[in-house]
Design a protein around this motif. Structure first.
Motif, PDB file in Angstrom:
ATOM      1  N   ALA A  90       0.823  -1.219   0.000  1.00 40.57           N
ATOM      2  CA  ALA A  90       0.000   0.000   0.000  1.00 40.57           C
ATOM      3  C   ALA A  90       0.851   1.261   0.000  1.00 40.57           C
ATOM      4  O   ALA A  90       0.507   2.249  -0.666  1.00 40.57           O
ATOM      5  CB  ALA A  90      -0.939  -0.012   1.205  1.00 40.57           C
ATOM      6  N   ASP A  91       1.968   1.251   0.727  1.00 40.85           N
ATOM      7  CA  ASP A  91       2.813   2.440   0.800  1.00 40.85           C
ATOM      8  C   ASP A  91       3.444   2.765  -0.552  1.00 40.85           C
ATOM      9  O   ASP A  91       3.528   3.935  -0.943  1.00 40.85           O
ATOM     10  CB  ASP A  91       3.907   2.253   1.859  1.00 40.85           C
ATOM     11  N   CYS A  92       3.879   1.747  -1.257  1.00 35.65           N
ATOM     12  CA  CYS A  92       4.464   1.974  -2.581  1.00 35.65           C
ATOM     13  C   CYS A  92       3.421   2.530  -3.542  1.00 35.65           C
ATOM     14  O   CYS A  92       3.712   3.423  -4.357  1.00 35.65           O
ATOM     15  CB  CYS A  92       5.047   0.675  -3.129  1.00 35.65           C
ATOM     16  N   ALA A  93       2.202   1.994  -3.449  1.00 30.09           N
ATOM     17  CA  ALA A  93       1.127   2.481  -4.304  1.00 30.09           C
ATOM     18  C   ALA A  93       0.807   3.937  -3.988  1.00 30.09           C
ATOM     19  O   ALA A  93       0.575   4.750  -4.895  1.00 30.09           O
ATOM     20  CB  ALA A  93      -0.117   1.618  -4.128  1.00 30.09           C
ATOM     21  N   LYS A  94       0.835   4.284  -2.706  1.00 28.28           N
ATOM     22  CA  LYS A  94       0.537   5.654  -2.294  1.00 28.28           C
ATOM     23  C   LYS A  94       1.607   6.622  -2.799  1.00 28.28           C
ATOM     24  O   LYS A  94       1.296   7.733  -3.246  1.00 28.28           O
ATOM     25  CB  LYS A  94       0.426   5.705  -0.772  1.00 28.28           C
ATOM     26  N   ARG A  95       2.864   6.212  -2.734  1.00 28.47           N
ATOM     27  CA  ARG A  95       3.943   7.079  -3.225  1.00 28.47           C
ATOM     28  C   ARG A  95       3.774   7.393  -4.706  1.00 28.47           C
ATOM     29  O   ARG A  95       3.915   8.535  -5.134  1.00 28.47           O
ATOM     30  CB  ARG A  95       5.311   6.427  -2.969  1.00 28.47           C
ATOM     31  N   ARG A  96       3.471   6.357  -5.502  1.00 23.94           N
ATOM     32  CA  ARG A  96       3.294   6.593  -6.929  1.00 23.94           C
ATOM     33  C   ARG A  96       2.051   7.454  -7.181  1.00 23.94           C
ATOM     34  O   ARG A  96       2.066   8.361  -8.023  1.00 23.94           O
ATOM     35  CB  ARG A  96       3.183   5.266  -7.686  1.00 23.94           C
ATOM     36  N   ALA A  97       0.979   7.208  -6.437  1.00 21.19           N
ATOM     37  CA  ALA A  97      -0.237   8.012  -6.592  1.00 21.19           C
ATOM     38  C   ALA A  97       0.037   9.474  -6.269  1.00 21.19           C
ATOM     39  O   ALA A  97      -0.429  10.383  -6.974  1.00 21.19           O
ATOM     40  CB  ALA A  97      -1.339   7.460  -5.693  1.00 21.19           C
ATOM     41  N   ASP A  98       0.813   9.727  -5.201  1.00 23.21           N
ATOM     42  CA  ASP A  98       1.144  11.110  -4.820  1.00 23.21           C
ATOM     43  C   ASP A  98       2.032  11.777  -5.852  1.00 23.21           C
ATOM     44  O   ASP A  98       1.899  12.973  -6.133  1.00 23.21           O
ATOM     45  CB  ASP A  98       1.829  11.132  -3.455  1.00 23.21           C
ATOM     46  N   GLU A  99       2.966  11.022  -6.439  1.00 24.41           N
ATOM     47  CA  GLU A  99       3.856  11.579  -7.450  1.00 24.41           C
ATOM     48  C   GLU A  99       3.062  12.129  -8.632  1.00 24.41           C
ATOM     49  O   GLU A  99       3.323  13.233  -9.123  1.00 24.41           O
ATOM     50  CB  GLU A  99       4.829  10.504  -7.952  1.00 24.41           C
ATOM     51  N   VAL A 100       2.104  11.352  -9.095  1.00 22.06           N
ATOM     52  CA  VAL A 100       1.331  11.760 -10.268  1.00 22.06           C
ATOM     53  C   VAL A 100       0.324  12.841  -9.905  1.00 22.06           C
ATOM     54  O   VAL A 100       0.189  13.852 -10.598  1.00 22.06           O
ATOM     55  CB  VAL A 100       0.622  10.541 -10.892  1.00 22.06           C
ATOM     56  N   ALA A 101      -0.399  12.643  -8.808  1.00 19.56           N
ATOM     57  CA  ALA A 101      -1.438  13.609  -8.424  1.00 19.56           C
ATOM     58  C   ALA A 101      -0.838  14.939  -7.981  1.00 19.56           C
ATOM     59  O   ALA A 101      -1.452  15.995  -8.152  1.00 19.56           O
ATOM     60  CB  ALA A 101      -2.296  13.022  -7.305  1.00 19.56           C
ATOM     61  N   GLY A 102       0.394  14.900  -7.421  1.00 18.36           N
ATOM     62  CA  GLY A 102       1.027  16.123  -6.943  1.00 18.36           C
ATOM     63  C   GLY A 102       1.236  17.139  -8.034  1.00 18.36           C
ATOM     64  O   GLY A 102       1.154  18.352  -7.798  1.00 18.36           O
ATOM     65  N   SER A 103       1.514  16.657  -9.251  1.00 17.38           N
ATOM     66  CA  SER A 103       1.720  17.590 -10.369  1.00 17.38           C
ATOM     67  C   SER A 103       0.441  18.329 -10.720  1.00 17.38           C
ATOM     68  O   SER A 103       0.471  19.351 -11.418  1.00 17.38           O
ATOM     69  CB  SER A 103       2.232  16.822 -11.595  1.00 17.38           C
ATOM     70  N   LEU A 104      -0.696  17.816 -10.248  1.00 13.30           N
ATOM     71  CA  LEU A 104      -1.990  18.456 -10.487  1.00 13.30           C
ATOM     72  C   LEU A 104      -2.500  19.166  -9.249  1.00 13.30           C
ATOM     73  O   LEU A 104      -3.640  19.615  -9.199  1.00 13.30           O
ATOM     74  CB  LEU A 104      -3.020  17.393 -10.922  1.00 13.30           C
ATOM     75  N   GLY A 105      -1.618  19.233  -8.223  1.00  9.54           N
ATOM     76  CA  GLY A 105      -2.014  19.882  -6.984  1.00  9.54           C
ATOM     77  C   GLY A 105      -3.003  19.084  -6.162  1.00  9.54           C
ATOM     78  O   GLY A 105      -3.772  19.651  -5.381  1.00  9.54           O
ATOM     79  N   LYS A 106      -2.951  17.772  -6.326  1.00 15.84           N
ATOM     80  CA  LYS A 106      -3.875  16.907  -5.605  1.00 15.84           C
ATOM     81  C   LYS A 106      -3.108  15.896  -4.764  1.00 15.84           C
ATOM     82  O   LYS A 106      -1.906  15.706  -4.928  1.00 15.84           O
ATOM     83  CB  LYS A 106      -4.795  16.163  -6.574  1.00 15.84           C
ATOM     84  N   SER A 107      -3.845  15.242  -3.870  1.00  8.07           N
ATOM     85  CA  SER A 107      -3.285  14.146  -3.077  1.00  8.07           C
ATOM     86  C   SER A 107      -3.648  12.828  -3.752  1.00  8.07           C
ATOM     87  O   SER A 107      -4.786  12.649  -4.213  1.00  8.07           O
ATOM     88  CB  SER A 107      -3.849  14.174  -1.652  1.00  8.07           C
ATOM     89  N   GLY A 108      -2.697  11.933  -3.836  1.00  8.09           N
ATOM     90  CA  GLY A 108      -2.941  10.658  -4.501  1.00  8.09           C
ATOM     91  C   GLY A 108      -3.869   9.750  -3.717  1.00  8.09           C
ATOM     92  O   GLY A 108      -3.827   9.717  -2.485  1.00  8.09           O
ATOM     93  N   GLU A 109      -4.708   9.025  -4.434  1.00  5.18           N
ATOM     94  CA  GLU A 109      -5.628   8.072  -3.823  1.00  5.18           C
ATOM     95  C   GLU A 109      -5.306   6.670  -4.323  1.00  5.18           C
ATOM     96  O   GLU A 109      -4.867   6.472  -5.461  1.00  5.18           O
ATOM     97  CB  GLU A 109      -7.083   8.417  -4.163  1.00  5.18           C
ATOM     98  N   VAL A 110      -5.550   5.675  -3.453  1.00  2.00           N
ATOM     99  CA  VAL A 110      -5.234   4.288  -3.776  1.00  2.00           C
ATOM    100  C   VAL A 110      -6.434   3.413  -3.470  1.00  2.00           C
ATOM    101  O   VAL A 110      -7.073   3.567  -2.422  1.00  2.00           O
ATOM    102  CB  VAL A 110      -4.009   3.792  -2.976  1.00  2.00           C
ATOM    103  N   MET A 111      -6.726   2.499  -4.377  1.00  2.00           N
ATOM    104  CA  MET A 111      -7.769   1.501  -4.145  1.00  2.00           C
ATOM    105  C   MET A 111      -7.140   0.219  -3.619  1.00  2.00           C
ATOM    106  O   MET A 111      -6.147  -0.263  -4.179  1.00  2.00           O
ATOM    107  CB  MET A 111      -8.508   1.184  -5.449  1.00  2.00           C
ATOM    108  N   SER A 112      -7.709  -0.325  -2.572  1.00  2.00           N
ATOM    109  CA  SER A 112      -7.336  -1.647  -2.098  1.00  2.00           C
ATOM    110  C   SER A 112      -8.402  -2.617  -2.582  1.00  2.00           C
ATOM    111  O   SER A 112      -9.579  -2.507  -2.212  1.00  2.00           O
ATOM    112  CB  SER A 112      -7.258  -1.673  -0.568  1.00  2.00           C
ATOM    113  N   VAL A 113      -8.005  -3.558  -3.447  1.00  2.00           N
ATOM    114  CA  VAL A 113      -8.961  -4.468  -4.071  1.00  2.00           C
ATOM    115  C   VAL A 113      -8.548  -5.907  -3.752  1.00  2.00           C
ATOM    116  O   VAL A 113      -7.375  -6.276  -3.933  1.00  2.00           O
ATOM    117  CB  VAL A 113      -8.999  -4.264  -5.602  1.00  2.00           C
ATOM    118  N   SER A 114      -9.485  -6.706  -3.258  1.00  2.57           N
ATOM    119  CA  SER A 114      -9.166  -8.105  -3.006  1.00  2.57           C
ATOM    120  C   SER A 114      -8.682  -8.744  -4.293  1.00  2.57           C
ATOM    121  O   SER A 114      -9.103  -8.355  -5.397  1.00  2.57           O
ATOM    122  CB  SER A 114     -10.389  -8.853  -2.478  1.00  2.57           C
TER     123      SER A 114
END
Length: 283
Positions: A71-95
Motif C-alpha cells: 500500500a505504501d508503494c502504491a501511495k507514493r506513486r499516486a502522490d507523485e502523479v497527483a502532486g503535479s496536479l495539486g492533488k493528493s494521490g488516492e489508492v484503491m485496495s482491491v481483493s
C-alpha cells in the motif's frame, strides 16, 4: 505474531536470473497469495478509475494499469502523479479475487498491468489473458462451470399433455400435442445427433428433448383451433417428432390440455429405444 512480508524484489531478480517457468510461478503464486492488490487512482477521473501508464520504449508500449503489492508503494506513486496536479494521490485496495474478475471483464480498457513499477522496485508484467488461468491454478477463484448446450435447450414453457396452437405458412392453424419431455444427460465424450449431425460433448451437460404430435393445418382462426382443442377434434398427421425446446416452442400458444395415452406414445417409445442405442437423433 507479525506477518512476514514477501520480498517481491528478490523474487523478480531470481526469476530473471533463472529464466525458468518454475521461478516465474513462484513469483506469481506469491502475488496471488496476497489478500489485496493496491491500485493508484487516476487523479483526473472522479469515478475512481485505476491509473493508466505507458512505456513507449518498453517491450509492450500499449497502455496498462499500475498494481502494487504494498500500500505504501502504491501511495507514493499516486502522490507523485497527483502532486503535479495539486492533488493528493488516492489508492484503491482491491481483493485479489475482485481484481481478477475486474481485469478479465474488459471494463478496464487495457490488457495488462505493470506490478510494482517505480523507483527502488523491480517491476514485472501481469497479462490479463493469463490471469484467470493462474487465479484458478492458485485457488483464488473457482473454475467456471462449463456448459455445452445453450440455456434455451434446458427450458420449456409447456408441460406434457399441453395442446398448442400455431399458425402455419398457409395462414391456417394447427394443433400440436406435447407427448413427452425428457431430460437427456450427455456425458463428456458422448455424442448426440442433432439435425443429422453428431456433436460430441466436451463436458457433462444436459438438454431437454420435447416429443410432440403435430396436427394438420386445418383451422381458419385461433378461436377455431381453441374450440377443437376443447372438443378433442383435430387431425394428427405426424405422430411423433423429437425436437429441441426452441423449435418445439416456436410460435406455439397453449389452448388446452389432454392426458397422453399409451397409444400416442408408441412412436415415442420406438424413437427412444433407437436414440438410446445411438441410432436416432433430434431435430
Amino acid at each position: 505474531m507479525t506477518e512476514q512480508r514477501v520480498d517481491f524484489n528478490a523474487l523478480v531478480l531470481e526469476m530473471r536470473a533463472a529464466r525458468t517457468t518454475d521461478a516465474m510461478m513462484v513469483l506469481y503464486e506469491q502475488l496471488f497469495r496476497l489478500e489485496a492488490w493496491f491500485l493508484p487512482n487516476d487523479p483526473e477521473d472522479s469515478r475512481g478509475a485505476p491509473m493508466q501508464w505507458r512505456f513507449p520504449d518498453g517491450q509492450n508500449p500499449t497502455p496498462c494499469i499500475l498494481v502494487y503489492t504494498d500500500a505504501d508503494c502504491a501511495k507514493r506513486r499516486a502522490d507523485e502523479v497527483a502532486g503535479s496536479l495539486g492533488k493528493s494521490g488516492e489508492v484503491m485496495s482491491v481483493s485479489v479475487e475482485d481484481a481478477v474478475r475486474w481485469m478479465v471483464s474488459g471494463d478496464l480498457g487495457v490488457s495488462w498491468a505493470s506490478v510494482n513499477n517505480g523507483a527502488g522496485l523491480e517491476s514485472f508484467p501481469l497479462y490479463f489473458d493469463k490471469i484467470e488461468e493462474m487465479a484458478i491454478a492458485f485457488g483464488v477463484v473457482t473454475k467456471p462451470t462449463e456448459v455445452f448446450f445453450p440455456p434455451d435447450y434446458k427450458q420449456f414453457a409447456f408441460q406434457e399433455g399441453d395442446l398448442l396452437a400455431n399458425q402455419r405458412t398457409d395462414g391456417k392453424w394447427a394443433i400440436t400435442k406435447v407427448l413427452k419431455i425428457d431430460k437427456i444427460v450427455v456425458k463428456v465424450g458422448e455424442s448426440i445427433g442433432i439435425q443429422n449431425q453428431r456433436f460430441t460433448a466436451p463436458v457433462d451437460d444436459f438438454l431437454l428433448v420435447v416429443s410432440s404430435a403435430y396436427g394438420a393445418s386445418e383451422f381458419e382462426s385461433l378461436d377455431q383451433a381453441r374450440l377443437a382443442a376443447t372438443s378433442g377434434t383435430w387431425t394428427t398427421v405426424v405422430a411423433h417428432v423429437p425436437n429441441r425446446p426452441p423449435g418445439a416452442a416456436a410460435g406455439q400458444l397453449r389452448v388446452g390440455s389432454a392426458p397422453v395415452t399409451e397409444d400416442e406414445l408408441a412412436g415415442y417409445r420406438m424413437w427412444r429405444e433407437a436414440f438410446d442405442k445411438g441410432e436416432a437423433g433430434v431435430f
